[in-house]
Scaffold this motif. Structure first.
Motif, PDB file in Angstrom:
ATOM      1  N   GLY A 114       0.833  -1.208   0.000  1.00  0.00           N
ATOM      2  CA  GLY A 114       0.000   0.000   0.000  1.00  0.00           C
ATOM      3  C   GLY A 114       0.859   1.247   0.000  1.00  0.00           C
ATOM      4  O   GLY A 114       2.058   1.183  -0.280  1.00  0.00           O
ATOM      5  N   GLN A 115       0.249   2.377   0.285  1.00  0.00           N
ATOM      6  CA  GLN A 115       0.921   3.669   0.263  1.00  0.00           C
ATOM      7  C   GLN A 115       1.070   4.228   1.672  1.00  0.00           C
ATOM      8  O   GLN A 115       0.241   3.972   2.532  1.00  0.00           O
ATOM      9  N   VAL A 116       2.102   5.029   1.864  1.00  0.00           N
ATOM     10  CA  VAL A 116       2.249   5.788   3.103  1.00  0.00           C
ATOM     11  C   VAL A 116       1.128   6.826   3.182  1.00  0.00           C
ATOM     12  O   VAL A 116       0.726   7.368   2.158  1.00  0.00           O
ATOM     13  N   ALA A 117       0.604   7.070   4.375  1.00  0.00           N
ATOM     14  CA  ALA A 117      -0.439   8.099   4.548  1.00  0.00           C
ATOM     15  C   ALA A 117       0.082   9.418   4.011  1.00  0.00           C
ATOM     16  O   ALA A 117       1.192   9.830   4.355  1.00  0.00           O
ATOM     17  N   ASP A 118      -0.716  10.095   3.175  1.00  0.00           N
ATOM     18  CA  ASP A 118      -0.208  11.327   2.573  1.00  0.00           C
ATOM     19  C   ASP A 118      -1.197  12.474   2.691  1.00  0.00           C
ATOM     20  O   ASP A 118      -1.104  13.451   1.973  1.00  0.00           O
TER      21      ASP A 118
ATOM     22  N   GLN B 291       6.283  12.391   4.289  1.00  0.00           N
ATOM     23  CA  GLN B 291       7.756  12.389   4.156  1.00  0.00           C
ATOM     24  C   GLN B 291       8.421  11.183   4.815  1.00  0.00           C
ATOM     25  O   GLN B 291       9.634  10.984   4.661  1.00  0.00           O
ATOM     26  N   VAL B 292       7.657  10.404   5.573  1.00  0.00           N
ATOM     27  CA  VAL B 292       8.261   9.275   6.292  1.00  0.00           C
ATOM     28  C   VAL B 292       8.846   8.276   5.293  1.00  0.00           C
ATOM     29  O   VAL B 292       8.288   8.061   4.224  1.00  0.00           O
ATOM     30  N   ASP B 293       9.968   7.674   5.657  1.00  0.00           N
ATOM     31  CA  ASP B 293      10.620   6.684   4.795  1.00  0.00           C
ATOM     32  C   ASP B 293       9.784   5.409   4.771  1.00  0.00           C
ATOM     33  O   ASP B 293       9.614   4.732   5.783  1.00  0.00           O
ATOM     34  N   ALA B 294       9.261   5.075   3.591  1.00  0.00           N
ATOM     35  CA  ALA B 294       8.364   3.924   3.463  1.00  0.00           C
ATOM     36  C   ALA B 294       9.071   2.609   3.768  1.00  0.00           C
ATOM     37  O   ALA B 294       8.419   1.593   4.022  1.00  0.00           O
ATOM     38  N   ASP B 295      10.393   2.616   3.746  1.00  0.00           N
ATOM     39  CA  ASP B 295      11.139   1.370   3.916  1.00  0.00           C
ATOM     40  C   ASP B 295      11.443   1.025   5.373  1.00  0.00           C
ATOM     41  O   ASP B 295      12.019  -0.034   5.651  1.00  0.00           O
ATOM     42  N   CYS B 296      11.094   1.915   6.306  1.00  0.00           N
ATOM     43  CA  CYS B 296      11.350   1.613   7.715  1.00  0.00           C
ATOM     44  C   CYS B 296      10.574   0.372   8.134  1.00  0.00           C
ATOM     45  O   CYS B 296       9.401   0.223   7.795  1.00  0.00           O
ATOM     46  N   VAL B 297      11.223  -0.502   8.863  1.00  0.00           N
ATOM     47  CA  VAL B 297      10.574  -1.697   9.398  1.00  0.00           C
ATOM     48  C   VAL B 297      11.156  -1.959  10.782  1.00  0.00           C
ATOM     49  O   VAL B 297      12.382  -2.056  10.928  1.00  0.00           O
TER      50      VAL B 297
ATOM     51  N   ALA C 154      13.469  -0.573  15.551  1.00  0.00           N
ATOM     52  CA  ALA C 154      12.599  -0.628  16.731  1.00  0.00           C
ATOM     53  C   ALA C 154      12.793   0.541  17.673  1.00  0.00           C
ATOM     54  O   ALA C 154      11.979   0.752  18.572  1.00  0.00           O
ATOM     55  N   ASN C 155      13.872   1.298  17.476  1.00  0.00           N
ATOM     56  CA  ASN C 155      14.104   2.437  18.372  1.00  0.00           C
ATOM     57  C   ASN C 155      13.899   3.787  17.695  1.00  0.00           C
ATOM     58  O   ASN C 155      14.180   4.821  18.276  1.00  0.00           O
ATOM     59  N   VAL C 156      13.386   3.766  16.456  1.00  0.00           N
ATOM     60  CA  VAL C 156      13.144   5.020  15.730  1.00  0.00           C
ATOM     61  C   VAL C 156      11.744   5.534  16.079  1.00  0.00           C
ATOM     62  O   VAL C 156      10.770   4.805  15.913  1.00  0.00           O
ATOM     63  N   PRO C 157      11.629   6.753  16.561  1.00  0.00           N
ATOM     64  CA  PRO C 157      10.299   7.275  16.879  1.00  0.00           C
ATOM     65  C   PRO C 157       9.479   7.537  15.604  1.00  0.00           C
ATOM     66  O   PRO C 157      10.030   7.943  14.579  1.00  0.00           O
ATOM     67  N   PHE C 158       8.185   7.286  15.687  1.00  0.00           N
ATOM     68  CA  PHE C 158       7.262   7.587  14.576  1.00  0.00           C
ATOM     69  C   PHE C 158       5.974   8.150  15.177  1.00  0.00           C
ATOM     70  O   PHE C 158       5.769   8.099  16.386  1.00  0.00           O
ATOM     71  N   SER C 159       5.139   8.661  14.310  1.00  0.00           N
ATOM     72  CA  SER C 159       3.895   9.302  14.753  1.00  0.00           C
ATOM     73  C   SER C 159       2.909   8.212  15.201  1.00  0.00           C
ATOM     74  O   SER C 159       2.523   7.366  14.401  1.00  0.00           O
ATOM     75  N   ILE C 160       2.515   8.244  16.472  1.00  0.00           N
ATOM     76  CA  ILE C 160       1.707   7.117  16.971  1.00  0.00           C
ATOM     77  C   ILE C 160       0.262   7.187  16.494  1.00  0.00           C
ATOM     78  O   ILE C 160      -0.456   6.193  16.475  1.00  0.00           O
ATOM     79  N   GLN C 161      -0.177   8.399  16.131  1.00  0.00           N
ATOM     80  CA  GLN C 161      -1.533   8.580  15.580  1.00  0.00           C
ATOM     81  C   GLN C 161      -2.610   7.882  16.428  1.00  0.00           C
ATOM     82  O   GLN C 161      -2.712   8.168  17.610  1.00  0.00           O
ATOM     83  N   SER C 162      -3.368   6.958  15.839  1.00  0.00           N
ATOM     84  CA  SER C 162      -4.528   6.404  16.557  1.00  0.00           C
ATOM     85  C   SER C 162      -4.172   5.484  17.723  1.00  0.00           C
ATOM     86  O   SER C 162      -5.040   5.156  18.520  1.00  0.00           O
ATOM     87  N   ILE C 163      -2.919   5.058  17.801  1.00  0.00           N
ATOM     88  CA  ILE C 163      -2.527   4.269  18.977  1.00  0.00           C
ATOM     89  C   ILE C 163      -2.685   5.125  20.235  1.00  0.00           C
ATOM     90  O   ILE C 163      -2.954   4.612  21.323  1.00  0.00           O
TER      91      ILE C 163
ATOM     92  N   LYS D  94      -4.172  -2.473  18.226  1.00  0.00           N
ATOM     93  CA  LYS D  94      -4.537  -1.140  17.714  1.00  0.00           C
ATOM     94  C   LYS D  94      -3.471  -0.678  16.744  1.00  0.00           C
ATOM     95  O   LYS D  94      -2.287  -0.791  17.019  1.00  0.00           O
ATOM     96  N   SER D  95      -3.944  -0.135  15.615  1.00  0.00           N
ATOM     97  CA  SER D  95      -3.023   0.385  14.617  1.00  0.00           C
ATOM     98  C   SER D  95      -3.184   1.898  14.507  1.00  0.00           C
ATOM     99  O   SER D  95      -4.135   2.470  15.030  1.00  0.00           O
ATOM    100  N   GLY D  96      -2.234   2.533  13.824  1.00  0.00           N
ATOM    101  CA  GLY D  96      -2.303   3.964  13.563  1.00  0.00           C
ATOM    102  C   GLY D  96      -1.812   4.249  12.153  1.00  0.00           C
ATOM    103  O   GLY D  96      -1.036   3.452  11.611  1.00  0.00           O
ATOM    104  N   VAL D  97      -2.253   5.367  11.562  1.00  0.00           N
ATOM    105  CA  VAL D  97      -1.860   5.639  10.176  1.00  0.00           C
ATOM    106  C   VAL D  97      -0.391   6.046  10.052  1.00  0.00           C
ATOM    107  O   VAL D  97       0.122   6.214   8.937  1.00  0.00           O
ATOM    108  N   GLY D  98       0.301   6.200  11.175  1.00  0.00           N
ATOM    109  CA  GLY D  98       1.746   6.410  11.130  1.00  0.00           C
ATOM    110  C   GLY D  98       2.497   5.128  10.806  1.00  0.00           C
ATOM    111  O   GLY D  98       3.702   5.142  10.615  1.00  0.00           O
TER     112      GLY D  98
END
Lengths: 313, 313, 313, 313
Positions: free
Chosen positions: A29-33, A40-46, A63-72, A263-267
């Motif tokens: 799928g696509q990164v939330a835009d 701008q988030v790197d789509a390849d982060c895992v 696992a230690n990179v912060p991301f936008s938690i959004q709906s979490i 629970k998931s988030g769009v981040g």
């Protein structure tokens, strides 16, 4: 639990395996835009992290990179509101799954401004109203609560995301004003939305998130600090709500396939609670058509299947 | 399991206690009266049975009196259809909770004739279509399947109820024709409805029902006979569906409060699956506003709370 | 016209008769009370005015008392927007009747933020957005347009009503933000709503209103001044929209019973256009369950029936 | 009338011109193909007929070729039911436009089985129920009524179409059973649908149709025979319903653009009533996305515009 979880050693190598598989897989799928700051988030982060009840942490990838938690963030908001308010909370937001994604606004109209559950946007906005009405500074209270839960004083909101969300939040504004017209919002709508978008824009890593939610797997007691975050009944209730409503319109499928409160988030993040074992958090930004992070969902699914984790046996 | 289930001895006396409390409690609603055959049921009947995995049976009250199983039959239908059909079944019926009760027909329209899950009427009618299309005599196959599951050759459909249902089944006919207009019903609608109303009109006691569904608490193997009814994955899936969608528009509340896979019927019965422990069936005809049997739900709730049974811990 | 309209003398005495009947009739409902400024209106006021194409004015009762025109202002807004914008206006608002009252928000969701017609609130808000986007001071332009149409420089907005509307306009805010989320609002929502509530709060008398809309009965030329307000095609279009959508969810019944293009407002006014004859305006504040002024509707109905006025013959 | 209709001579040449333009125009859609009997119709057929109140008939193209009248039959059904039943008819079917096409079934659910108007399928099925309940042989009564109206004893139902409709009528069956579940269908559903599909399958030419509906342009008196078909009030009411609801979800646009009471059918026919002048019927099978015959609608539109015919002036 269907089987005894495997040894920690195996757990870490399993996580490495899952990350390697995810990196090879299609993004799904696509990164939330809908806002530039997320696009701008790197789509390849895992990344993936597991925090067990005894405090053991397993990680792989980012696992230690912060991301936008959004709906979490809706979990933190709900836990805090349940702490501040008695069961009359459930007169303002229900505890039922919501059915079709499309009809958030149809349902609000039909059910007179009472959202179906606290994990759809309308329900989380009611929870945000509870917080703004009960704290002199709800945003500060919120971020401090999260910092304490994950023992990380560096947690903060990303102001670019926060401002972007506010500019693009017309649909959430529509939900809020509709609920206000039914008398289900007490504070001013701009104030409530300001809090709501603030909490969505908090940035945390997989490790932060998995650690912060350990109390849900441990009857309300935070494993690391042994502090009681909520009573066992509240932890049970949050897990039940996550099980029926945590994954948007894929909640039933996730219960059917995996069988864990999640629970998931769009981040791109997703957390899953394994009662009496720990919390898993996976992250990969591209989202599937339900708005869930495809590769992160797959990592959690494989982890649960291989270790035989499911509440439905 | 939150705690170790108490001793059998305690279990039986607990059941007696629950029946005594139920007899004193307000009925909490009216007996289903949309057909005369159901309206004639004695509103004061109260029964409960627990069948453990080792075959131990505990009963109290009218636990051996047969009643109309109604929607509980949807579990048997689904298990049989899953046995007869591969995963393409899930292209014809989804696995998502359905949201508002009102919109069964709205949802079918919106989602092009694909019901949300097999436990709403539309979904069970699709399952009935699978059975009528795959068996030369689906009604005979169905009743034999149920007889074998509960080791009771006397199980049969109540012909008064069956005929009554057919006469008053206009709404179900509307659902079936709408799905047929979308190409999601293969057999003729009258034939499918005939099967559907037949299975609803089967009469079973609490003991029969609890015994028949033991395989759901035992990874697919029927405890009494040690026969494999389905694979572990199918048992898991049925439990997951029961957890998110088994209690009409009270499914979320039941997960929130009790936390067990469960299914109710308008005949007043309700079954709950306790993985690795057994199956509970309670019966009391009066229905609350959600169509669930109020006192039977309360008996199950108290049983689960007092023994600390919940999949969400 | 079904018959030749009767003489002016008869017309005036007919109006007196209708007002007398209305004063004796049951109010047929309650005065709008969602804002205090409207709730204070005297429920017993009854007025009617007819302005013919040759300028003859007939009145009875409180025909010269100004009242809040509310939704009747949607006609002025539409005429002004059609003047300022080409047919691309109809890509932003449709020309179809709206069906159920309840589903204004459902319909907007389903039809991606495009309102069904300019006489429901959502459609009038799109029209208000056109005006705010095209005039440096849309409120001033609006009131001047209305003053010119009825040759009354004293026309003005009631600031109490205006402020009250803004405080109680949460539902309209929800509609506006939902449309903005679909990209169908250009200006800022607060600015658009400010204009919208301003135009609703303009106060005019029956005589003012009947005179101001004469151009709709005269192929676009204002009878008094002989000025062209719009082309004949636009007058036709507005009359068609009024005929199918001017009376909320009673539009079909009004066409069925009376058969004249008409628009009502919650201030208790209603205007009806009689092509080639003139305009009728009646006023009586109590509203029926459709939000239409019961006694005013009845006066118009009787006037049309007794003079044989109907476009459907 | 906006202008004096032109001379008959001009009228005939205008019709020839319109047919020539239609033959050159794009078909604007596909022929209805939901049943084989309709799909076989020649997409290139184009016809138009005007029958004036004095009996003058103008024709061009295939104006004498019979075609399946389909939904145009709803006018005959309604006129006959209004003749047989008093105003309590309007408690079983309303007189309001229906809004979105999609929600015929949603609306029925929301409004408890009462259709919005007699020109949507659900409403016409209620009308069919009135006829089947009030006539010993409603199909015979219906066809005799139509034969008399157009003075053509050869009119009959096309049995291929009739049988085909019944086989493909699942959606109409869904509507009928849903209404029956609300108590709004008296006869048996198969009997009602049999009548309904029978009347849809009647074949008539443009000339037949235009002649048969002359009474709607003449206050209830059939021009040819001077027989009273209905009272003036009923003719008015049918015209009003046709104006707000006769053209599916293009009714508002047709009022806006043309301004005549009209009804189309998926057989490619459309009739328009010009009060005090006559009736126009055009035919061209390909349907636009609203289910209206594109080239036939355009012929009627051009005829009305060039002669200045519109009830809204």
């Amino acid at each position: 639990m269907e089987g005894t979880p495997q040894q920690p050693k195996n757990c870490s190598s399993l996580l490495e395996e899952l990350v390697a598989e995810a990196r090879k897989a299609s993004p799904g799928g696509q990164v939330a835009d809908y806002i530039p700051a997320l696009a701008q988030v790197d789509a390849d982060c895992v990344g993936i992290a597991v925090v067990e009840l005894d405090g053991t942490v397993h990680t792989a990838g980012d696992a230690n990179v912060p991301f936008s938690i959004q709906s979490i963030s809706k979990i933190f908001g709900l836990a805090l509101a349940m702490d501040r308010m008695d069961d009359t909370l459930w007169e303002r937001v229900r505890m039922e799954p919501s059915g079709q994604a499309f009809n958030s606004i149809v349902q609000l109209e039909w059910e007179h401004g009472i959202p179906r559950n606290p994990f759809i946007n309308a329900g989380a906005i009611v929870v945000a109203d509870v917080l703004t009405s009960r704290y002199s500074s709800s945003k500060t209270a919120f971020v401090q609560y999260v910092r304490q839960l994950c023992s990380n004083e560096a947690i903060h909101a990303d102001h670019d995301v926060w401002n972007s969300e506010k500019e693009h939040g017309n649909r959430n504004a529509a939900l809020a004003y509709l609920m206000k017209s039914f008398g289900n919002i007490d504070s001013s709508v701009p104030e409530v939305l300001d809090h709501y978008f603030f909490q969505c824009s908090i940035a945390m890593s997989c490790v932060d998130l998995a650690r912060s939610l350990g109390f849900l797997a441990n009857k309300g007691i935070q494993p690391g600090t042994q502090q009681r975050v909520c009573d066992a009944r509240s932890a049970h209730r949050i897990n039940a709500l996550l099980s029926t409503s945590g994954m948007y319109d894929q909640s039933g499928e996730f219960a059917f396939t995996v069988g864990l409160p999640a629970k998931s988030g769009v981040g791109g993040g997703i957390i899953a609670v394994v009662p009496d074992y720990g919390v898993i958090c996976a992250w990969s930004p591209p989202l599937n058509r339900f708005g869930n992070p495809a590769r992160a969902v797959e990592m959690i699914t494989q982890f649960a299947l291989r270790l035989g984790l499911s509440v439905y046996h």
